[in-house]
Design an enzyme around this catalytic site. Structure first.
Site, PDB file in Angstrom:
ATOM      1  N   HIS A   1      -2.937  -4.434   2.809  1.00  0.00           N
ATOM      2  CA  HIS A   1      -4.036  -3.847   3.591  1.00  0.00           C
ATOM      3  C   HIS A   1      -3.690  -3.625   5.058  1.00  0.00           C
ATOM      4  CE1 HIS A   1      -8.066  -2.691   4.849  1.00  0.00           C
ATOM      5  NE2 HIS A   1      -8.048  -3.636   5.760  1.00  0.00           N
TER       6      HIS A   1
ATOM      7  N   GLU B   1      -3.738   1.896  -3.180  1.00  0.00           N
ATOM      8  CA  GLU B   1      -5.082   2.330  -2.737  1.00  0.00           C
ATOM      9  C   GLU B   1      -5.072   3.528  -1.801  1.00  0.00           C
ATOM     10  OE1 GLU B   1      -7.357  -0.036  -0.180  1.00  0.00           O
ATOM     11  OE2 GLU B   1      -5.848  -0.068   1.385  1.00  0.00           O
ATOM     12  N   ASN B   2      -3.910   3.837  -1.174  1.00  0.00           N
ATOM     13  CA  ASN B   2      -3.847   4.963  -0.238  1.00  0.00           C
ATOM     14  C   ASN B   2      -2.943   6.098  -0.743  1.00  0.00           C
ATOM     15  OD1 ASN B   2      -3.477   2.207   1.722  1.00  0.00           O
ATOM     16  ND2 ASN B   2      -5.259   3.502   2.099  1.00  0.00           N
TER      17      ASN B   2
ATOM     18  N   HIS C   1     -10.219   0.959  -0.789  1.00  0.00           N
ATOM     19  CA  HIS C   1     -10.321   2.408  -1.024  1.00  0.00           C
ATOM     20  C   HIS C   1     -10.365   2.783  -2.512  1.00  0.00           C
ATOM     21  CE1 HIS C   1      -9.868   3.343   3.192  1.00  0.00           C
ATOM     22  NE2 HIS C   1      -8.713   2.699   3.265  1.00  0.00           N
TER      23      HIS C   1
ATOM     24  N   HIS D   1      -0.729  -3.110   6.304  1.00  0.00           N
ATOM     25  CA  HIS D   1       0.336  -2.104   6.321  1.00  0.00           C
ATOM     26  C   HIS D   1       1.539  -2.478   7.177  1.00  0.00           C
ATOM     27  CE1 HIS D   1      -2.156   1.602   4.793  1.00  0.00           C
ATOM     28  NE2 HIS D   1      -2.543   0.476   4.217  1.00  0.00           N
TER      29      HIS D   1
ATOM     30  N   HIS E   1      -5.773  -8.678  -0.370  1.00  0.00           N
ATOM     31  CA  HIS E   1      -5.952  -7.440   0.393  1.00  0.00           C
ATOM     32  C   HIS E   1      -6.953  -7.733   1.510  1.00  0.00           C
ATOM     33  CE1 HIS E   1      -5.414  -3.065   0.496  1.00  0.00           C
ATOM     34  NE2 HIS E   1      -6.669  -3.004   0.895  1.00  0.00           N
TER      35      HIS E   1
ATOM     36  N   ASP F   1       0.814  -1.229   0.000  1.00  0.00           N
ATOM     37  CA  ASP F   1       0.000   0.000   0.000  1.00  0.00           C
ATOM     38  C   ASP F   1       0.849   1.283   0.000  1.00  0.00           C
ATOM     39  OD1 ASP F   1      -1.269  -2.314   1.245  1.00  0.00           O
ATOM     40  OD2 ASP F   1      -3.012  -1.026   1.579  1.00  0.00           O
TER      41      ASP F   1
HETATM   42 FE   LIG Z   1      -4.170   0.285   2.672  1.00  0.00          FE
HETATM   43 FE   LIG Z   2      -7.103  -1.505   2.346  1.00  0.00          FE
END
Ligand SMILES: [Fe+2]
Ligand SMILES: [Fe+2]
Length: 274
Positions: free
Chosen positions: A176, A39-40, A68, A178, A151, A8
Site C-alpha cells: 500500500h 490493486e493498482n 482499490h 509503495h 495493506h 502493488d
Molecule cells: Fe497501492
Molecule cells: Fe492501497
C-alpha cells in the site's frame, strides 16, 4: 518452498514488467509460487478482468487486493467466480469476493494467501487482527504455509499484525505505501516480516503517478488527472523461503529488478531467441 511476493502492481509499466520479467525471474530465482498485490494494475486504480488474465498468464499464482479492489467494477464477477484472487479479509461479510486463496506448489504443498487493510488513515474497516484470526481458523488443518499481505499506511499497524500473527503464519508482508522498507526479518516462531515490499511500476514518479500532475495539485489545490507515470519501471517484492512441513519461514530477502537487471537476467536472451 520459495515464494515471491510482488508489491502493488501499478498500471501498464508494472504489468509490462511482470509480463516481460516474471518467467525469467521464476527460473533464475527458483521460485515455486508467486503472489502479488494487483490493486493498482489498471490505470493505477483497480484491475480489469483482462489485466487479471494477463497477470495470471505471466506466472502470478495468487492475487491479493487492497483498498482499490472494486474501482473497476467488472472485476466483481471475477472476484466472485475465480478462486485465485481475493478481496481484503476485513471487509464486510457481504462484500463480493473471497477472504483468502490457496494454490499448490509443484510438490503439492499448499500456500494460502490473504490481505487485510490497516485502520490508520484509511477507511473504516473491520478489525484486521480478528479478521486474520478468523481466516486462520478457516485454514486450520488445510495448510501451515500462509502468507499475509498487510495493506496499511502505518508501519506500526504492520508491526502489530506481524507480532499478533508471529509463529502462526509463514509471512506478514506490507503493501500500500509503495516504498520498499529495509526492515526485513524473521520474527520469533518463524514468521517472515517486512513493512513494505515496494511497488511494481514506474519509479520516476510519486508512488506511481506523474510527478508534474501531483506536484501541481499539491501546490495549487487545483485537481489534475493523476495519470500513471512511465519512467524507470521496476518489479519489487520479497522472496521468502518456507519450510513446507512446518510453514515456518527460513529466510526473507528484498527483491528489486529494474530494466537493466531485466536485460541481464539469465535465460532472458535465450528466451528472446526462441
Ligand atoms: Fe497501492
Ligand atoms: Fe492501497
Amino acid at each position: 518452498m520459495r515464494v515471491l511476493f510482488l508489491g502493488d502492481i501499478v498500471g501498464p509499466p508494472g504489468v509490462d514488467m511482470v509480463k516481460n520479467a516474471l518467467p525469467a525471474v521464476r527460473r533464475a530465482e527458483g521460485i515455486d509460487l508467486v503472489v502479488a498485490n494487483a490493486e493498482n494494475a489498471s490505470n493505477g486504480t483497480g484491475m480489469t478482468p483482462r489485466t487479471y488474465r494477463l497477470l495470471r498468464q505471466a506466472g502470478i499464482d495468487l492475487v491479493t487486493m487492497g483498498d482499490h479492489v472494486y474501482k473497476k467494477q467488472d472485476l466483481i464477477g471475477v472476484l466472485e467466480s475465480d478462486d485465485r484472487i481475493c478481496r481484503p479479509a476485513n471487509f464486510p461479510a457481504d462484500a463480493p469476493g473471497r477472504s483468502y486463496v490457496v494454490a499448490a506448489a509443484a510438490d503439492g504443498t499448499l500456500l494460502a494467501a490473504f490481505s487485510v487493510l490497516g485502520r490508520t488513515f484509511m477507511r473504516s474497516v473491520d478489525c484486521p487482527f480478528r479478521a486474520a484470526d478468523r481466516v486462520l481458523g478457516e485454514l486450520a488443518g488445510k495448510t501451515a504455509c500462509v502468507l499475509v499481505d498487510v495493506h496499511a499506511e502505518a508501519t506500526a499497524d504492520k508491526y502489530l499484525l506481524g507480532h499478533h500473527l508471529k509463529g502462526r503464519v509463514s509471512a506478514v508482508l506490507g503493501t500500500h505505501t509503495h516504498v520498499t522498507t529495509a526492515d526485513e526479518q524473521i520474527l520469533p516462531g518463524g514468521t517472515a516480516f517486512i513493512s513494505d515490499v515496494g511497488m511494481c511500476g514506474p519509479y520516476d514518479s510519486i508512488l506511481g503517478r506523474r510527478v508534474d500532475r501531483v506536484l501541481h495539485t499539491t501546490l495549487t489545490f487545483v485537481p489534475t488527472a493523476f495519470d500513471v507515470a512511465e519512467g524507470d519501471p521496476r518489479l519489487a517484492g520479497a522472496i521468502v523461503d518456507i519450510d513446507s512441513a512446518t510453514g515456518r519461514a527460513q529466510a526473507i530477502r528484498r527483491f528489486m529488478l529494474d530494466e537493466k537487471g531485466l536485460a541481464s537476467l539469465p535465460g532472458l536472451a535465450m528466451k528472446n531467441e526462441e
